[in-house]
Write a protein that holds these residues in place. Structure first.
Motif, PDB file in Angstrom:
ATOM      1  N   VAL A   1       9.339   9.215  11.987  1.00 32.07           N
ATOM      2  CA  VAL A   1       9.993   8.067  11.375  1.00 32.07           C
ATOM      3  C   VAL A   1      10.581   7.141  12.435  1.00 32.07           C
ATOM      4  O   VAL A   1      10.505   5.929  12.321  1.00 32.07           O
ATOM      5  N   ASN A   2      11.111   7.687  13.517  1.00 30.87           N
ATOM      6  CA  ASN A   2      11.739   6.844  14.540  1.00 30.87           C
ATOM      7  C   ASN A   2      10.719   6.070  15.377  1.00 30.87           C
ATOM      8  O   ASN A   2      11.092   5.281  16.217  1.00 30.87           O
TER       9      ASN A   2
ATOM     10  N   VAL B   1      -0.394   3.405  -4.685  1.00 25.46           N
ATOM     11  CA  VAL B   1       0.149   4.566  -3.985  1.00 25.46           C
ATOM     12  C   VAL B   1       1.446   4.165  -3.302  1.00 25.46           C
ATOM     13  O   VAL B   1       1.703   2.981  -3.063  1.00 25.46           O
ATOM     14  N   GLU B   2       2.246   5.171  -2.980  1.00 32.22           N
ATOM     15  CA  GLU B   2       3.499   4.972  -2.254  1.00 32.22           C
ATOM     16  C   GLU B   2       3.577   6.004  -1.151  1.00 32.22           C
ATOM     17  O   GLU B   2       2.929   7.058  -1.232  1.00 32.22           O
ATOM     18  N   GLY B   3       4.386   5.713  -0.131  1.00 31.22           N
ATOM     19  CA  GLY B   3       4.550   6.676   0.949  1.00 31.22           C
ATOM     20  C   GLY B   3       5.349   6.111   2.099  1.00 31.22           C
ATOM     21  O   GLY B   3       5.868   4.991   2.049  1.00 31.22           O
ATOM     22  N   GLU B   4       5.419   6.902   3.150  1.00 33.16           N
ATOM     23  CA  GLU B   4       6.140   6.548   4.375  1.00 33.16           C
ATOM     24  C   GLU B   4       5.164   5.819   5.308  1.00 33.16           C
ATOM     25  O   GLU B   4       4.031   6.259   5.505  1.00 33.16           O
ATOM     26  N   ILE B   5       5.614   4.680   5.892  1.00 36.69           N
ATOM     27  CA  ILE B   5       4.724   3.904   6.759  1.00 36.69           C
ATOM     28  C   ILE B   5       5.153   3.986   8.217  1.00 36.69           C
ATOM     29  O   ILE B   5       6.323   4.176   8.524  1.00 36.69           O
TER      30      ILE B   5
ATOM     31  N   THR C   1       0.710 -12.869   9.764  1.00 36.93           N
ATOM     32  CA  THR C   1       0.217 -13.566   8.580  1.00 36.93           C
ATOM     33  C   THR C   1      -0.160 -12.618   7.457  1.00 36.93           C
ATOM     34  O   THR C   1      -0.196 -13.010   6.300  1.00 36.93           O
ATOM     35  N   SER C   2      -0.467 -11.359   7.793  1.00 40.75           N
ATOM     36  CA  SER C   2      -0.815 -10.382   6.768  1.00 40.75           C
ATOM     37  C   SER C   2      -0.508  -8.973   7.257  1.00 40.75           C
ATOM     38  O   SER C   2      -0.371  -8.742   8.459  1.00 40.75           O
ATOM     39  N   ALA C   3      -0.396  -8.060   6.301  1.00 41.99           N
ATOM     40  CA  ALA C   3      -0.078  -6.663   6.605  1.00 41.99           C
ATOM     41  C   ALA C   3      -1.057  -5.764   5.867  1.00 41.99           C
ATOM     42  O   ALA C   3      -1.362  -5.998   4.692  1.00 41.99           O
ATOM     43  N   HIS C   4      -1.549  -4.725   6.566  1.00 44.32           N
ATOM     44  CA  HIS C   4      -2.586  -3.852   6.030  1.00 44.32           C
ATOM     45  C   HIS C   4      -2.235  -2.398   6.320  1.00 44.32           C
ATOM     46  O   HIS C   4      -1.423  -2.123   7.202  1.00 44.32           O
ATOM     47  N   CYS C   5      -2.894  -1.481   5.615  1.00 47.83           N
ATOM     48  CA  CYS C   5      -2.472  -0.092   5.736  1.00 47.83           C
ATOM     49  C   CYS C   5      -3.633   0.891   5.642  1.00 47.83           C
ATOM     50  O   CYS C   5      -4.516   0.745   4.793  1.00 47.83           O
TER      51      CYS C   5
ATOM     52  N   ASP D   1       1.525   7.768   5.057  1.00 47.06           N
ATOM     53  CA  ASP D   1       1.347   9.128   4.563  1.00 47.06           C
ATOM     54  C   ASP D   1       1.723   9.075   3.093  1.00 47.06           C
ATOM     55  O   ASP D   1       2.893   8.900   2.740  1.00 47.06           O
ATOM     56  N   VAL D   2       0.724   9.179   2.236  1.00 45.56           N
ATOM     57  CA  VAL D   2       0.909   8.987   0.799  1.00 45.56           C
ATOM     58  C   VAL D   2       1.730  10.130   0.211  1.00 45.56           C
ATOM     59  O   VAL D   2       1.425  11.304   0.436  1.00 45.56           O
ATOM     60  N   THR D   3       2.768   9.764  -0.537  1.00 45.70           N
ATOM     61  CA  THR D   3       3.620  10.751  -1.207  1.00 45.70           C
ATOM     62  C   THR D   3       3.470  10.680  -2.726  1.00 45.70           C
ATOM     63  O   THR D   3       3.848  11.618  -3.418  1.00 45.70           O
ATOM     64  N   ALA D   4       2.938   9.564  -3.245  1.00 42.52           N
ATOM     65  CA  ALA D   4       2.748   9.417  -4.689  1.00 42.52           C
ATOM     66  C   ALA D   4       1.489   8.606  -4.962  1.00 42.52           C
ATOM     67  O   ALA D   4       1.309   7.521  -4.409  1.00 42.52           O
ATOM     68  N   CYS D   5       0.624   9.146  -5.792  1.00 45.96           N
ATOM     69  CA  CYS D   5      -0.587   8.458  -6.230  1.00 45.96           C
ATOM     70  C   CYS D   5      -0.388   8.156  -7.715  1.00 45.96           C
ATOM     71  O   CYS D   5      -0.404   9.059  -8.555  1.00 45.96           O
ATOM     72  N   LEU D   6      -0.176   6.886  -8.026  1.00 49.46           N
ATOM     73  CA  LEU D   6       0.166   6.446  -9.375  1.00 49.46           C
ATOM     74  C   LEU D   6      -1.081   6.079 -10.172  1.00 49.46           C
ATOM     75  O   LEU D   6      -2.149   5.864  -9.588  1.00 49.46           O
ATOM     76  N   PRO D   7      -0.967   5.990 -11.494  1.00 55.30           N
ATOM     77  CA  PRO D   7      -2.125   5.561 -12.293  1.00 55.30           C
ATOM     78  C   PRO D   7      -2.633   4.198 -11.828  1.00 55.30           C
ATOM     79  O   PRO D   7      -1.836   3.292 -11.553  1.00 55.30           O
TER      80      PRO D   7
END
Length: 173
Positions: free
Chosen positions: A166-167, A80-84, A31-35, A118-124
Motif C-alpha cells: 500500500v505504501n 469490480v472494486e479493489g486496492e490500487i 488525461t486518462s487513468a487505466h487499470c 487487486d480485486v476484492t469485489a466482483c459485482l453484478p
C-alpha cells in the motif's frame, strides 16, 4: 521505457507512445487513468463499444483525482472494486502528428496513468455504460484477446512483476 508509434482516431492521428514505469507525473498532466485488474492470476478485460476488449479506464472528470478516476472507471466498465497501486504512465506525444489540433481537447504531450488493482469485489455486471461484457483472461492469452496496442501487454507484464505494498502508491501532486 518502451516507445511505439500508433494511429489513433480511425487512423487520423499518428502518435508516439512511451511507457514510463513509476514516472512521477503531475495530476494536471494526466488525461486518462487505466487499470490492470487482477484476480486469481487472471486479468480482467472489458468489451468497450467501438474499441473491443481493453483494460478498463478512461478520462478524468473535472475536479476528480487520478485515483478516484481509476476507481470510477473500473466500476463503470468492469463492475469490480479493489486496492490500487500505481504502475507508471504512457506519455502520449502528438509532436509528429500533422493532424494535431492545438485547440482540441488533448494537449500536445499528455499522460495516461496505469494502475494495478487487486480485486476484492466482483459485482453484478449491469451494462449501464459503454462496456457490454467482461472476461477474465490468463496473461499468456492476452495477445489473442486484447484489442489494443502492444504497450498494453508490456503494462500487464509490469503489473505482475514484483510485489506491491500500500505504501508504494504514488501520490500525485
Amino acid at each position: 521505457m518502451k516507445t511505439i508509434y500508433a494511429y489513433w482516431g480511425g487512423g487520423k492521428h499518428y502518435v508516439k507512445l512511451t511507457w514510463l514505469p513509476q514516472f512521477p507525473v503531475k495530476q494536471t498532466e494526466v488525461t486518462s487513468a487505466h487499470c490492470v485488474c487482477v484476480n486469481d492470476g487472471k486479468v480482467l478485460l472489458s468489451y468497450i463499444k467501438g474499441r473491443g476488449f481493453n483494460l478498463p479506464g478512461g478520462h478524468i472528470d473535472e475536479d476528480e483525482t487520478v485515483d478516484a478516476a481509476v476507481h470510477r472507471e473500473v466500476l463503470e466498465e468492469a463492475y469490480v472494486e479493489g486496492e490500487i497501486y500505481y504502475l507508471g504512465c504512457i506519455e502520449v506525444s502528438h509532436e509528429e502528428n500533422s493532424n494535431f489540433d492545438p485547440n482540441g481537447k488533448y494537449p500536445k504531450i499528455g499522460y495516461q496513468a496505469f494502475y494495478r488493482m487487486d480485486v476484492t469485489a466482483c459485482l453484478p455486471f449491469l451494462r449501464e455504460y459503454e462496456a457490454t461484457t467482461r472476461v477474465w483472461v490468463e496473461p499468456a492469452e492476452l495477445p489473442f484477446v486484447l484489442d489494443d496496442h502492444e504497450l498494453a501487454i508490456h503494462i500487464v507484464n509490469a503489473a505482475f512483476e514484483g510485489s506491491f505494498e500500500v505504501n508504494e502508491k504514488l501520490e500525485f501532486s
